[in-house]
Write a protein that holds these residues in place. Sequence first.
Motif, PDB file in Angstrom:
ATOM      1  N   HIS A  77      31.413  47.997 -35.651  1.00  0.00           N
ATOM      2  CA  HIS A  77      30.924  48.493 -34.354  1.00  0.00           C
ATOM      3  C   HIS A  77      30.764  47.363 -33.335  1.00  0.00           C
ATOM      4  CE1 HIS A  77      27.413  47.162 -36.587  1.00  0.00           C
ATOM      5  NE2 HIS A  77      26.733  47.110 -35.462  1.00  0.00           N
ATOM      6  N   ARG A  78      30.799  46.123 -33.795  1.00  0.00           N
ATOM      7  CA  ARG A  78      30.689  44.986 -32.870  1.00  0.00           C
ATOM      8  C   ARG A  78      32.050  44.405 -32.485  1.00  0.00           C
ATOM      9  NH1 ARG A  78      25.748  42.511 -32.596  1.00  0.00           N
ATOM     10  NH2 ARG A  78      26.664  41.634 -30.710  1.00  0.00           N
ATOM     11  N   LEU A  79      33.122  45.054 -32.930  1.00  0.00           N
ATOM     12  CA  LEU A  79      34.477  44.551 -32.659  1.00  0.00           C
ATOM     13  C   LEU A  79      34.727  44.307 -31.166  1.00  0.00           C
ATOM     14  CD1 LEU A  79      37.097  43.808 -34.227  1.00  0.00           C
ATOM     15  CD2 LEU A  79      37.853  46.149 -33.877  1.00  0.00           C
ATOM     16  N   PRO A  80      34.332  45.231 -30.264  1.00  0.00           N
ATOM     17  CA  PRO A  80      34.576  44.960 -28.843  1.00  0.00           C
ATOM     18  C   PRO A  80      33.843  43.710 -28.334  1.00  0.00           C
ATOM     19  CG  PRO A  80      34.056  47.286 -29.209  1.00  0.00           C
ATOM     20  CD  PRO A  80      33.771  46.578 -30.488  1.00  0.00           C
ATOM     21  N   ASP A  81      32.620  43.503 -28.809  1.00  0.00           N
ATOM     22  CA  ASP A  81      31.865  42.309 -28.403  1.00  0.00           C
ATOM     23  C   ASP A  81      32.570  41.039 -28.865  1.00  0.00           C
ATOM     24  OD1 ASP A  81      29.821  43.969 -27.390  1.00  0.00           O
ATOM     25  OD2 ASP A  81      28.910  44.099 -29.390  1.00  0.00           O
ATOM     26  N   PHE A  82      33.028  41.114 -30.109  1.00  0.00           N
ATOM     27  CA  PHE A  82      33.753  39.967 -30.678  1.00  0.00           C
ATOM     28  C   PHE A  82      35.006  39.658 -29.857  1.00  0.00           C
ATOM     29  CE2 PHE A  82      37.616  39.571 -33.388  1.00  0.00           C
ATOM     30  CZ  PHE A  82      37.566  38.203 -33.593  1.00  0.00           C
ATOM     31  N   ALA A  83      35.808  40.700 -29.589  1.00  0.00           N
ATOM     32  CA  ALA A  83      37.074  40.495 -28.872  1.00  0.00           C
ATOM     33  C   ALA A  83      36.811  39.928 -27.472  1.00  0.00           C
ATOM     34  CB  ALA A  83      37.847  41.811 -28.788  1.00  0.00           C
ATOM     35  N   ARG A  84      35.776  40.436 -26.830  1.00  0.00           N
ATOM     36  CA  ARG A  84      35.437  39.946 -25.491  1.00  0.00           C
ATOM     37  C   ARG A  84      35.052  38.462 -25.538  1.00  0.00           C
ATOM     38  NH1 ARG A  84      30.386  42.213 -24.649  1.00  0.00           N
ATOM     39  NH2 ARG A  84      29.802  40.256 -25.641  1.00  0.00           N
ATOM     40  N   ASP A  85      34.202  38.107 -26.519  1.00  0.00           N
ATOM     41  CA  ASP A  85      33.805  36.699 -26.666  1.00  0.00           C
ATOM     42  C   ASP A  85      35.015  35.802 -26.902  1.00  0.00           C
ATOM     43  OD1 ASP A  85      31.154  37.279 -26.337  1.00  0.00           O
ATOM     44  OD2 ASP A  85      30.520  36.691 -28.365  1.00  0.00           O
ATOM     45  N   MET A  86      35.870  36.210 -27.832  1.00  0.00           N
ATOM     46  CA  MET A  86      36.998  35.360 -28.203  1.00  0.00           C
ATOM     47  C   MET A  86      37.979  35.208 -27.038  1.00  0.00           C
ATOM     48  SD  MET A  86      36.568  33.881 -30.979  1.00  0.00           S
ATOM     49  CE  MET A  86      36.774  33.729 -32.748  1.00  0.00           C
ATOM     50  N   GLU A  87      38.198  36.290 -26.306  1.00  0.00           N
ATOM     51  CA  GLU A  87      39.101  36.201 -25.159  1.00  0.00           C
ATOM     52  C   GLU A  87      38.538  35.257 -24.099  1.00  0.00           C
ATOM     53  OE1 GLU A  87      39.847  40.320 -24.169  1.00  0.00           O
ATOM     54  OE2 GLU A  87      40.989  40.544 -26.039  1.00  0.00           O
ATOM     55  N   THR A  88      37.237  35.357 -23.880  1.00  0.00           N
ATOM     56  CA  THR A  88      36.599  34.451 -22.914  1.00  0.00           C
ATOM     57  C   THR A  88      36.746  32.994 -23.356  1.00  0.00           C
ATOM     58  OG1 THR A  88      34.986  36.179 -22.438  1.00  0.00           O
ATOM     59  CG2 THR A  88      34.428  33.952 -21.721  1.00  0.00           C
ATOM     60  N   TYR A  89      36.405  32.738 -24.619  1.00  0.00           N
ATOM     61  CA  TYR A  89      36.487  31.350 -25.113  1.00  0.00           C
ATOM     62  C   TYR A  89      37.923  30.831 -25.042  1.00  0.00           C
ATOM     63  CZ  TYR A  89      31.812  32.178 -27.129  1.00  0.00           C
ATOM     64  OH  TYR A  89      30.485  32.467 -27.330  1.00  0.00           O
ATOM     65  N   LYS A  90      38.856  31.695 -25.382  1.00  0.00           N
ATOM     66  CA  LYS A  90      40.266  31.299 -25.388  1.00  0.00           C
ATOM     67  C   LYS A  90      40.718  30.919 -23.973  1.00  0.00           C
ATOM     68  CE  LYS A  90      44.625  31.195 -26.865  1.00  0.00           C
ATOM     69  NZ  LYS A  90      45.150  30.269 -27.843  1.00  0.00           N
ATOM     70  N   LYS A  91      40.386  31.777 -23.008  1.00  0.00           N
ATOM     71  CA  LYS A  91      40.780  31.492 -21.618  1.00  0.00           C
ATOM     72  C   LYS A  91      40.130  30.218 -21.105  1.00  0.00           C
ATOM     73  CE  LYS A  91      41.878  36.215 -20.246  1.00  0.00           C
ATOM     74  NZ  LYS A  91      41.228  37.493 -19.951  1.00  0.00           N
ATOM     75  N   GLN A  92      38.913  29.959 -21.565  1.00  0.00           N
ATOM     76  CA  GLN A  92      38.206  28.758 -21.133  1.00  0.00           C
ATOM     77  C   GLN A  92      38.614  27.527 -21.948  1.00  0.00           C
ATOM     78  OE1 GLN A  92      34.159  30.088 -21.692  1.00  0.00           O
ATOM     79  NE2 GLN A  92      34.017  31.007 -19.651  1.00  0.00           N
ATOM     80  N   GLY A  93      39.536  27.717 -22.875  1.00  0.00           N
ATOM     81  CA  GLY A  93      39.975  26.596 -23.715  1.00  0.00           C
ATOM     82  C   GLY A  93      38.904  26.105 -24.668  1.00  0.00           C
ATOM     83  N   LYS A  94      37.958  26.973 -24.999  1.00  0.00           N
ATOM     84  CA  LYS A  94      36.822  26.546 -25.833  1.00  0.00           C
ATOM     85  C   LYS A  94      37.021  26.819 -27.318  1.00  0.00           C
ATOM     86  CE  LYS A  94      33.126  26.835 -22.409  1.00  0.00           C
ATOM     87  NZ  LYS A  94      32.047  27.676 -21.877  1.00  0.00           N
ATOM     88  N   ILE A  95      38.110  27.507 -27.652  1.00  0.00           N
ATOM     89  CA  ILE A  95      38.312  27.767 -29.082  1.00  0.00           C
ATOM     90  C   ILE A  95      39.775  27.508 -29.421  1.00  0.00           C
ATOM     91  CG2 ILE A  95      38.871  30.271 -29.027  1.00  0.00           C
ATOM     92  CD1 ILE A  95      36.248  29.907 -31.284  1.00  0.00           C
ATOM     93  N   LYS A  96      39.979  26.870 -30.576  1.00  0.00           N
ATOM     94  CA  LYS A  96      41.337  26.561 -31.015  1.00  0.00           C
ATOM     95  C   LYS A  96      41.594  27.230 -32.356  1.00  0.00           C
ATOM     96  CE  LYS A  96      41.682  22.155 -28.649  1.00  0.00           C
ATOM     97  NZ  LYS A  96      41.621  20.692 -28.804  1.00  0.00           N
TER      98      LYS A  96
END
Lengths: 356, 356
Positions: free
Chosen positions: A303-322
């Motif tokens: 049930h938290r999948l949308p929250d996870f996807a939103r976080d990861m997309e944000t971090y990815k765009k900000q170059g914060k996750i590899k």
Amino acid sequence: MASDGNTVGAIVESKECYLSAYAVQGVPTSDHIKFRTVALPISADSIPEGHVAVKVLLISVDPYLRTRMTGLAEGLNFPRFELNEVLKEYGIERVIASRNDKYNEGDIVMNPYLPVAEYCVIPPDLLTTIDPASSSFSLPEYLSCLGVPGFTAWAGIEVLGDLKAGSNVFISAAAGGVGMFAGQLAKLKGCRVIGSTGSDEKVKLIKEELGYDDGFNYHKETDFDVALTKYFPDGIDLYFDNVGGKMLEAVLNHVNHRARILLCGMVSQYNKVWTERDGVRNLLNAVGKEVRLEGFMLYSHLHRLPDFARDMETYKKQGKIKSKHTLRHGIESFVEGFGSLFSSSNMGKVIVQVGS
Amino acid sequence: MASDGNTVGAIVESKECYLSAYAVQGVPTSDHIKFRTVALPISADSIPEGHVAVKVLLISVDPYLRTRMTGLAEGLNFPRFELNEVLKEYGIERVIASRNDKYNEGDIVMNPYLPVAEYCVIPPDLLTTIDPASSSFSLPEYLSCLGVPGFTAWAGIEVLGDLKAGSNVFISAAAGGVGMFAGQLAKLKGCRVIGSTGSDEKVKLIKEELGYDDGFNYHKETDFDVALTKYFPDGIDLYFDNVGGKMLEAVLNHVNHRARILLCGMVSQYNKVWTERDGVRNLLNAVGKEVRLEGFMLYSHLHRLPDFARDMETYKKQGKIKSKHTLRHGIESFVEGFGSLFSSSNMGKVIVQVGS
């Protein structure tokens, strides 16, 4: 094999990967995991109503699968594979024929229980369409950063971790599929993060590319108690456990009051029957230090999948996750890829590229 | 000894109990716990400002004390006793001289860190006045039902247990100080409660007097896996662990999904150095079943003391909770009483009656 483009009335020869013998102990090899070629009707008029025929592109290779190959009803509580059953794994496929209005030829889809095969015909129940063309993620990253490993790491750190900036965090299998994201997510929370991993190359990876504060090669620093004394002069507040056994025991000698231990997986123990596994002798420390050890499985957090996807997309765009992955080529490389999970020779997420 | 009634200028001879040698392994005996007689000035003009002189009436005998006698900095994380230090325990005393306006001669008081002695002079920091005359509890029940064992059981079952009516609950050391209340409190929540204990007499006690649904003598049913299969056909939802080791391991083979294990104490392990303790080999089950193992200490729940006392008083008045204790007589019986905690020969809460 049939070409992808023309499937009307087509039958493909598809290699599939099945369990030929249970591996009660030890790393499963080609003695247990075998391949066979089947003739598979994949035209729209031959597949069942509602189903799709797919060409498999990428297959995730995950340690948890080991516990389904023992033939025993214990471990991670997943149903065992039956003998001669085709293995199932998370994967990405391209639709080549469809009897379902929601899916068209050419669609790229994901499936958590995809048969490990070159082609297959599957019901649409657990399919998700993805659109890599308009995404900031590459196709392999759908199986790592945005997939099971990323979501597992996120659920642990974000939902269960109760982390504060400055907390001392330890990640085992720190350069593995789950570990690499757990470490990066803990860093994003302002924690001090140390990882253990199985080679100098991977220590270099986690420190220089993934932003860990420090790390050690457990094959070289073999006295874990000495290592943890050195890397955690202020004790451990959170341990994200991917390995179990001796490392878990060592951690329990270095936990702070009210530390949390997230029991995510125990890759060091999967190739042993339970009576032969390393016993943890110092659980008494968990009483006096009021430590919480908590096992968790991803399905409880869907049930938290949308929250996870939103976080990861944000971090990815900000170059914060590899995201790091090792691609292996051809379906038969699944056996060696699977074995690499237990020999410290894998680097990041292990993925088999079946088709292109 | 001086009589209690006339303490002006008085000096009493008081026997006190001290640690003469560390017991790294094994049950501490009179080789480690010794007695000496001291001449103690107890008149109001000789004791420090703010202090009270007390005659000790009852002393609680608790398993956790074992971990303070090893000389090692591990276990339950309590400070070790220094050699020649007088042991400290929970106790009930009568004030015989006071230099504190809050306490008068004749007051009955409790103290969690009372010197194990016949008389002592103590600061008032941790004293609580009690009034047994107007209470529904007897004096020994202040050390059991209304004391540390009762509060520990209540914190586990009420605060951490997350129990529902019908849950399957297992209590080890089920007739011991903590276990007997944990079992009764779980029954009051409508659970099915099974206990393990160390004698047939105690099995009879928990079934016939304390209301457990069933129980077994672990000295007779020595294959714990067989026993738990028999007593928990529907698996275990909550395990209140007072013993650790082999029983904890066996429980992990019978846990239901999302079971909780409350790590309260590990009396089966206290007499071993940690490297010799029974290793728990099947923690992997906690991952797949998403089990939470949680250590807890009473001091973290002190803010709930009024809630606990209210509950226990209500249950007591309604006849819904029973308390069993074994009284031993004279301060020198402390050694044998302490040993009885580790030999299955204790019954209910063990208390030493020092004075009357």
